[in-house]
Design an enzyme around this catalytic site. Structure first.
Site, PDB file in Angstrom:
ATOM      1  N   ARG A   1       0.819  -1.229   0.000  1.00 26.33           N
ATOM      2  CA  ARG A   1       0.000   0.000   0.000  1.00 26.33           C
ATOM      3  C   ARG A   1       0.847   1.271   0.000  1.00 26.33           C
ATOM      4  O   ARG A   1       0.437   2.290  -0.550  1.00 26.33           O
ATOM      5  CB  ARG A   1      -0.935  -0.009   1.206  1.00 26.33           C
ATOM      6  CG  ARG A   1      -2.048  -1.004   1.001  1.00 26.33           C
ATOM      7  CD  ARG A   1      -2.939  -1.090   2.192  1.00 26.33           C
ATOM      8  NE  ARG A   1      -4.110  -1.893   1.872  1.00 26.33           N
ATOM      9  CZ  ARG A   1      -4.965  -2.333   2.756  1.00 26.33           C
ATOM     10  NH1 ARG A   1      -4.802  -2.064   4.035  1.00 26.33           N
ATOM     11  NH2 ARG A   1      -6.009  -3.038   2.379  1.00 26.33           N
TER      12      ARG A   1
ATOM     13  N   LYS B   1     -20.576 -17.622  -0.287  1.00 27.21           N
ATOM     14  CA  LYS B   1     -22.037 -17.498  -0.208  1.00 27.21           C
ATOM     15  C   LYS B   1     -22.647 -16.647  -1.306  1.00 27.21           C
ATOM     16  O   LYS B   1     -22.104 -15.620  -1.678  1.00 27.21           O
ATOM     17  CB  LYS B   1     -22.409 -16.865   1.140  1.00 27.21           C
ATOM     18  CG  LYS B   1     -22.127 -17.792   2.299  1.00 27.21           C
ATOM     19  CD  LYS B   1     -22.503 -17.116   3.584  1.00 27.21           C
ATOM     20  CE  LYS B   1     -22.430 -18.114   4.736  1.00 27.21           C
ATOM     21  NZ  LYS B   1     -22.767 -17.481   6.003  1.00 27.21           N
TER      22      LYS B   1
ATOM     23  N   GLY C   1     -11.788  -8.595  -1.844  1.00 22.76           N
ATOM     24  CA  GLY C   1     -11.560  -9.617  -0.822  1.00 22.76           C
ATOM     25  C   GLY C   1     -10.616 -10.732  -1.201  1.00 22.76           C
ATOM     26  O   GLY C   1      -9.478 -10.495  -1.594  1.00 22.76           O
TER      27      GLY C   1
ATOM     28  N   GLY D   1     -13.768  -3.916   0.250  1.00 22.17           N
ATOM     29  CA  GLY D   1     -15.151  -3.448   0.390  1.00 22.17           C
ATOM     30  C   GLY D   1     -15.493  -2.396  -0.651  1.00 22.17           C
ATOM     31  O   GLY D   1     -16.600  -2.386  -1.205  1.00 22.17           O
TER      32      GLY D   1
HETATM   33  P1  AMP Z   1     -15.898 -14.639  -0.300  1.00 20.17           P
HETATM   34  O1  AMP Z   1     -15.315 -13.831   0.839  1.00 20.17           O
HETATM   35  O2  AMP Z   1     -17.387 -14.664  -0.327  1.00 20.17           O
HETATM   36  O3  AMP Z   1     -15.263 -14.287  -1.613  1.00 20.17           O
HETATM   37  O4  AMP Z   1     -15.527 -16.139   0.035  1.00 20.17           O
HETATM   38  C1  AMP Z   1     -14.220 -16.600   0.018  1.00 20.17           C
HETATM   39  C2  AMP Z   1     -14.174 -17.899   0.744  1.00 20.17           C
HETATM   40  O5  AMP Z   1     -14.957 -18.843   0.042  1.00 20.17           O
HETATM   41  C3  AMP Z   1     -12.796 -18.489   0.815  1.00 20.17           C
HETATM   42  O6  AMP Z   1     -12.364 -18.455   2.150  1.00 20.17           O
HETATM   43  C4  AMP Z   1     -12.985 -19.929   0.323  1.00 20.17           C
HETATM   44  O7  AMP Z   1     -12.355 -20.882   1.151  1.00 20.17           O
HETATM   45  C5  AMP Z   1     -14.472 -20.110   0.381  1.00 20.17           C
HETATM   46  N1  AMP Z   1     -14.947 -21.144  -0.547  1.00 20.17           N
HETATM   47  C6  AMP Z   1     -14.759 -21.222  -1.869  1.00 20.17           C
HETATM   48  N2  AMP Z   1     -15.273 -22.372  -2.361  1.00 20.17           N
HETATM   49  C7  AMP Z   1     -15.797 -23.037  -1.321  1.00 20.17           C
HETATM   50  C8  AMP Z   1     -16.455 -24.300  -1.190  1.00 20.17           C
HETATM   51  N3  AMP Z   1     -16.678 -25.082  -2.240  1.00 20.17           N
HETATM   52  N4  AMP Z   1     -16.857 -24.680   0.052  1.00 20.17           N
HETATM   53  C9  AMP Z   1     -16.631 -23.881   1.098  1.00 20.17           C
HETATM   54  N5  AMP Z   1     -16.013 -22.683   1.052  1.00 20.17           N
HETATM   55  C10 AMP Z   1     -15.604 -22.261  -0.148  1.00 20.17           C
END
Ligand code: AMP
Length: 395
Positions: free
Chosen positions: A35, A197, A353, A376
């Protein structure tokens, strides 16, 4: 869009909001200076013009004044990166800050103490912002990471510089990159959304359906779609209450002519564990007791094909649990495909992220067109929001 390139800073003191919220080890040494390095082009340009630089930032989440969050810890690192001596003042407002700013000569750099030692910063307090404003002649915002916050130093302060405010080169680059993907994009446009999610990405999906031709929905979020379509996802991460929404998204995508690509197979594991037993499974036939933790070989091939046909790519979110070595290969393969497409002239933006962490971990940083510096802030931009820090400069 007014940037530092539009201003001659000779004999001017530039008050720059930077994002020096860097990680420190237990001896208060900077462990990742990305940064600070990212702010260098803006600072260099102002010094080269013959101006002076006053840097303001937050560091961590202090509760009042807490010495462990002092920006004094990073002065030497900033000096080393900028290759100029950096002065430091123990407060960002008040008499000491005012005096330090008045004493500052052209060609010099001053770093103010942590803005968040004052609650007024995050409250967006106007009187506090006015005190900050008195320190400089021109306000420059170069902190994309906090541009989605209406804090005193990121947004409110701008109103005290009606004519003399602009974007730093880092923030300008972020704005241009997002525009290149969402507005002035070369078709076909592909968005790859992964991560855990669906619920955290709904607004993004809704916003980008109007802007993309292809959408890959990978990682944990794909299971909600697969189950909603009647598949068996075993113990994979799945949001049952979002199944109807998943179907609605698919329907909307169809109406808008967006081709949605969901993984066809997965690396399924009998435990959420790097040493678990694994099997390659069709994504809609995962047995009970097993969970999909990475994209399977057929899915990787499918992603590759779509990626190679795209001229613009946005990537947000890993397509597997990349933190565990056994389930990182799908995300690595995806990164390799994006790198190959980029080499062939495709514009690729990675942001928001965990995908940035994955890109850095696997060394794709220099193989994609742009890696966003704001988690974010990037997500909110993709949701279609105008960020307050950006709006305040444009006004
Ligand atoms: P996000 O912050 O929503 O981008 O989520 C990122 C997280 O999603 C990471 O820590 C990954 O380990 C998790 N992730 C990706 N694929 C899977 C999966 N098939 N099952 C569980 N967690 C997952």
């Amino acid at each position: 869009m007014k940037t530092i390139q539009d201003i001659n800073f000779k004999d001017k003191k530039a008050l720059i909001r930077v994002d020096f919220n860097v990680p420190l080890d237990d001896k208060f040494k900077v462990t990742d200076a990305t940064r600070i390095e990212a702010a260098k082009p803006t600072i260099d340009k102002i010094l080269k013009d013959g101006g002076a630089v006053i840097l303001m930032s937050h560091l961590g989440r202090p509760n009042g004044v807490e010495s462990k969050y002092s920006l004094g810890h990073i002065v030497d690192e900033v000096s080393e990166i900028l290759r100029v001596p950096v002065k430091f003042v123990s407060d960002c407002v008040g008499k000491v800050a005012k005096k330090a700013s008045e004493d500052l000569k052209m060609g010099e750099v001053l770093l103010l103490e942590n803005l968040r030692f004052h609650a007024e910063e995050e409250d967006g307090d106007e009187a506090f912002a006015e005190q900050l404003a008195k320190l400089g002649d021109v306000y420059v915002n170069d902190a994309f990471g906090t541009a989605h916050r209406a804090h005193a130093s990121t947004t409110i302060v701008a109103k005290f510089f009606p004519e003399n405010k602009c974007f730093g080169s880092l923030l300008a680059q972020e704005i241009i990159s997002i525009k290149k993907v969402l507005e002035d994009s070369e078709k076909p446009v592909l968005a790859i959304l992964g991560g855990a999610k669906v619920s955290s990405k709904i607004t993004i999906i809704e916003n980008i359906l109007d802007k993309v031709d292809h959408l890959i929905l990978g990682g944990g979020m794909s299971f909600t779609f697969v189950k909603a379509l009647g598949g068996q996802v075993g113990n994979s991460i799945c949001e049952d209450d979002k199944q109807e929404l998943a179907l609605e998204i698919l329907k909307k995508a169809k109406e808008k002519g967006v081709q949605v690509h969901i993984p066809v197979d997965v690396i399924a594991a009998d435990d959420f564990n790097n040493n678990a037993n694994t099997e390659i499974c069709d994504i809609d036939k995962i047995p009970d007791g097993w969970q999909g933790l990475d994209a399977g070989p057929k899915s990787r091939e499918l992603f590759h094909k779509v990626i190679m046909e795209s001229k613009t790519i946005l990537w947000n979110g890993p397509v597997g649990v990349f933190e565990m070595e056994s389930f990182a290969n799908g995300t690595i393969a995806l990164g390799n495909s994006i790198a190959e497409a980029t080499k062939n002239g495709t514009f690729s933006l990675v942001g928001g992220g965990d995908s940035v962490a994955a890109v850095k971990q696997f060394g794709f940083e220099d193989k994609v067109s742009y890696v966003s510096t704001g988690g974010g802030a990037m997500l909110e931009s993709l949701e279609g929001k105008v960020l307050p820090g950006i709006e305040a400069i444009l006004k």
